[in-house]
Design a protein around this motif. Structure first.
Motif, PDB file in Angstrom:
ATOM      1  N   SER A 263      -5.251   8.629   1.626  1.00 18.61           N
ATOM      2  CA  SER A 263      -4.153   8.788   0.684  1.00 18.61           C
ATOM      3  C   SER A 263      -2.899   8.106   1.229  1.00 18.61           C
ATOM      4  N   SER A 264      -1.897   8.037   0.378  1.00 15.22           N
ATOM      5  CA  SER A 264      -0.637   7.429   0.797  1.00 15.22           C
ATOM      6  C   SER A 264       0.026   8.228   1.911  1.00 15.22           C
ATOM      7  N   ARG A 265      -0.368   9.481   2.066  1.00 18.00           N
ATOM      8  CA  ARG A 265       0.173  10.319   3.150  1.00 18.00           C
ATOM      9  C   ARG A 265      -0.666  10.212   4.416  1.00 18.00           C
ATOM     10  N   GLY A 266      -1.734   9.447   4.347  1.00 17.58           N
ATOM     11  CA  GLY A 266      -2.571   9.264   5.519  1.00 17.58           C
ATOM     12  C   GLY A 266      -3.719  10.245   5.645  1.00 17.58           C
ATOM     13  N   ASN A 267      -3.891  11.089   4.640  1.00 19.90           N
ATOM     14  CA  ASN A 267      -5.026  12.014   4.663  1.00 19.90           C
ATOM     15  C   ASN A 267      -6.303  11.255   4.371  1.00 19.90           C
ATOM     16  N   THR A 268      -7.331  11.540   5.134  1.00 19.93           N
ATOM     17  CA  THR A 268      -8.600  10.834   4.975  1.00 19.93           C
ATOM     18  C   THR A 268      -9.710  11.789   4.552  1.00 19.93           C
ATOM     19  N   ASN A 269     -10.706  11.227   3.900  1.00 16.92           N
ATOM     20  CA  ASN A 269     -11.905  11.988   3.580  1.00 16.92           C
ATOM     21  C   ASN A 269     -13.106  11.058   3.695  1.00 16.92           C
ATOM     22  N   TYR A 270     -14.228  11.651   4.062  1.00 13.57           N
ATOM     23  CA  TYR A 270     -15.442  10.877   4.320  1.00 13.57           C
ATOM     24  C   TYR A 270     -16.653  11.539   3.691  1.00 13.57           C
ATOM     25  N   ALA A 271     -17.598  10.723   3.320  1.00 16.35           N
ATOM     26  CA  ALA A 271     -18.894  11.240   2.913  1.00 16.35           C
ATOM     27  C   ALA A 271     -19.561  11.863   4.137  1.00 16.35           C
TER      28      ALA A 271
ATOM     29  N   SER B 145     -22.449  11.709   5.116  1.00 15.43           N
ATOM     30  CA  SER B 145     -23.419  10.815   5.747  1.00 15.43           C
ATOM     31  C   SER B 145     -22.790   9.834   6.720  1.00 15.43           C
ATOM     32  N   VAL B 146     -21.474   9.670   6.658  1.00 18.17           N
ATOM     33  CA  VAL B 146     -20.821   8.695   7.537  1.00 18.17           C
ATOM     34  C   VAL B 146     -19.832   9.335   8.496  1.00 18.17           C
ATOM     35  N   LYS B 147     -19.613  10.632   8.381  1.00 18.73           N
ATOM     36  CA  LYS B 147     -18.662  11.304   9.268  1.00 18.73           C
ATOM     37  C   LYS B 147     -19.048  11.101  10.721  1.00 18.73           C
ATOM     38  N   GLY B 148     -18.057  10.759  11.518  1.00 18.95           N
ATOM     39  CA  GLY B 148     -18.299  10.526  12.930  1.00 18.95           C
ATOM     40  C   GLY B 148     -18.742   9.119  13.246  1.00 18.95           C
ATOM     41  N   ARG B 149     -19.074   8.343  12.215  1.00 18.00           N
ATOM     42  CA  ARG B 149     -19.532   6.957  12.444  1.00 18.00           C
ATOM     43  C   ARG B 149     -18.573   5.935  11.829  1.00 18.00           C
ATOM     44  N   PHE B 150     -17.990   6.288  10.714  1.00 16.28           N
ATOM     45  CA  PHE B 150     -17.088   5.371  10.010  1.00 16.28           C
ATOM     46  C   PHE B 150     -15.658   5.867  10.122  1.00 16.28           C
ATOM     47  N   THR B 151     -14.729   4.927  10.155  1.00 14.18           N
ATOM     48  CA  THR B 151     -13.303   5.269  10.197  1.00 14.18           C
ATOM     49  C   THR B 151     -12.548   4.377   9.230  1.00 14.18           C
ATOM     50  N   ILE B 152     -11.735   5.000   8.387  1.00 13.72           N
ATOM     51  CA  ILE B 152     -10.884   4.245   7.472  1.00 13.72           C
ATOM     52  C   ILE B 152      -9.473   4.225   8.037  1.00 13.72           C
ATOM     53  N   SER B 153      -8.838   3.068   7.924  1.00 12.18           N
ATOM     54  CA  SER B 153      -7.478   2.939   8.444  1.00 12.18           C
ATOM     55  C   SER B 153      -6.734   1.901   7.622  1.00 12.18           C
ATOM     56  N   THR B 154      -5.437   1.852   7.809  1.00 10.03           N
ATOM     57  CA  THR B 154      -4.628   0.890   7.075  1.00 10.03           C
ATOM     58  C   THR B 154      -3.704   0.133   8.026  1.00 10.03           C
TER      59      THR B 154
ATOM     60  N   ILE C 102       0.819  -1.211   0.000  1.00  6.91           N
ATOM     61  CA  ILE C 102       0.000   0.000   0.000  1.00  6.91           C
ATOM     62  C   ILE C 102       0.850   1.256   0.000  1.00  6.91           C
ATOM     63  N   PHE C 103       2.134   1.128   0.246  1.00  2.87           N
ATOM     64  CA  PHE C 103       3.021   2.287   0.136  1.00  2.87           C
ATOM     65  C   PHE C 103       3.098   2.754  -1.316  1.00  2.87           C
ATOM     66  N   ARG C 104       2.833   1.847  -2.267  1.00  7.25           N
ATOM     67  CA  ARG C 104       2.890   2.189  -3.671  1.00  7.25           C
ATOM     68  C   ARG C 104       1.565   2.736  -4.185  1.00  7.25           C
ATOM     69  N   LEU C 105       0.546   2.605  -3.387  1.00  7.53           N
ATOM     70  CA  LEU C 105      -0.789   3.021  -3.820  1.00  7.53           C
ATOM     71  C   LEU C 105      -1.024   4.469  -3.431  1.00  7.53           C
ATOM     72  N   LYS C 106      -1.389   5.260  -4.408  1.00  6.54           N
ATOM     73  CA  LYS C 106      -1.599   6.685  -4.172  1.00  6.54           C
ATOM     74  C   LYS C 106      -2.793   6.922  -3.261  1.00  6.54           C
ATOM     75  N   TYR C 107      -3.774   6.063  -3.420  1.00  2.92           N
ATOM     76  CA  TYR C 107      -5.044   6.294  -2.720  1.00  2.92           C
ATOM     77  C   TYR C 107      -5.781   4.969  -2.595  1.00  2.92           C
ATOM     78  N   MET C 108      -6.445   4.784  -1.484  1.00  6.89           N
ATOM     79  CA  MET C 108      -7.347   3.646  -1.331  1.00  6.89           C
ATOM     80  C   MET C 108      -8.653   4.146  -0.730  1.00  6.89           C
ATOM     81  N   GLY C 109      -9.720   3.504  -1.100  1.00  5.53           N
ATOM     82  CA  GLY C 109     -10.995   3.971  -0.593  1.00  5.53           C
ATOM     83  C   GLY C 109     -12.064   2.906  -0.587  1.00  5.53           C
ATOM     84  N   TRP C 110     -13.153   3.248   0.031  1.00  5.85           N
ATOM     85  CA  TRP C 110     -14.350   2.403   0.055  1.00  5.85           C
ATOM     86  C   TRP C 110     -15.483   3.184  -0.593  1.00  5.85           C
ATOM     87  N   TYR C 111     -16.165   2.525  -1.505  1.00  5.12           N
ATOM     88  CA  TYR C 111     -17.358   3.067  -2.134  1.00  5.12           C
ATOM     89  C   TYR C 111     -18.519   2.127  -1.817  1.00  5.12           C
ATOM     90  N   ARG C 112     -19.713   2.614  -2.022  1.00  5.28           N
ATOM     91  CA  ARG C 112     -20.859   1.743  -1.833  1.00  5.28           C
ATOM     92  C   ARG C 112     -21.934   2.061  -2.858  1.00  5.28           C
TER      93      ARG C 112
END
Length: 114
Positions: free
Chosen positions: A51-59, A61-70, A27-37
């Motif tokens: 992002s590869s730098r650890g920056n996150t973004n959320y819809a 509708s899910v802010k405060g409820r969902f967390t993305i991590s690696t 995943i160090f080679r991946l610019k970005y990873m995400g979840w869609y639905r």
């Protein structure tokens, strides 16, 4: 890049679930990873991304409820979902960007019962 998602299933409203997506590339080679639905009758939408730098973004509708991590050692991205609502019912897809090329994993169904 091959992506293998797991997790999901049937969850009661207010409950929690965790989705995992293992990548065949570091995943160090991946610019970005995400979840869609994609819910029935609706367009696919971004849920959360990291992002590869650890920056996150959320819809909104899910802010405060969902967390993305690696987990870099496992080349895996997670989506922790809390306070699930019936509106969260959808097929969830993992996505990865490698040098500007997008890759999708197979969907995993999350059903939230009321």
């Amino acid at each position: 890049v091959q992506l293998q998602a797991s997790g999901g299933g049937l969850v009661q409203a207010g409950g929690s679930a965790r989705l995992s997506c293992a990548a065949s590339e570091s995943i160090f080679r991946l610019k970005y990873m995400g979840w869609y639905r994609q819910a029935p009758g609706k367009q696919r939408e971004l849920v959360a991304g990291i992002s590869s730098r650890g920056n996150t973004n959320y819809a909104d509708s899910v802010k405060g409820r969902f967390t993305i991590s690696t987990d870099n050692a496992k080349n895996t991205v997670y989506l922790h979902m809390d306070s699930l609502k019936p509106d969260d019912t959808a097929v969830y897809y993992c996505y990865a960007d490698l040098r500007g090329v997008g890759y999708w994993g197979p969907g995993t169904l999350v059903t939230v019962s009321s």
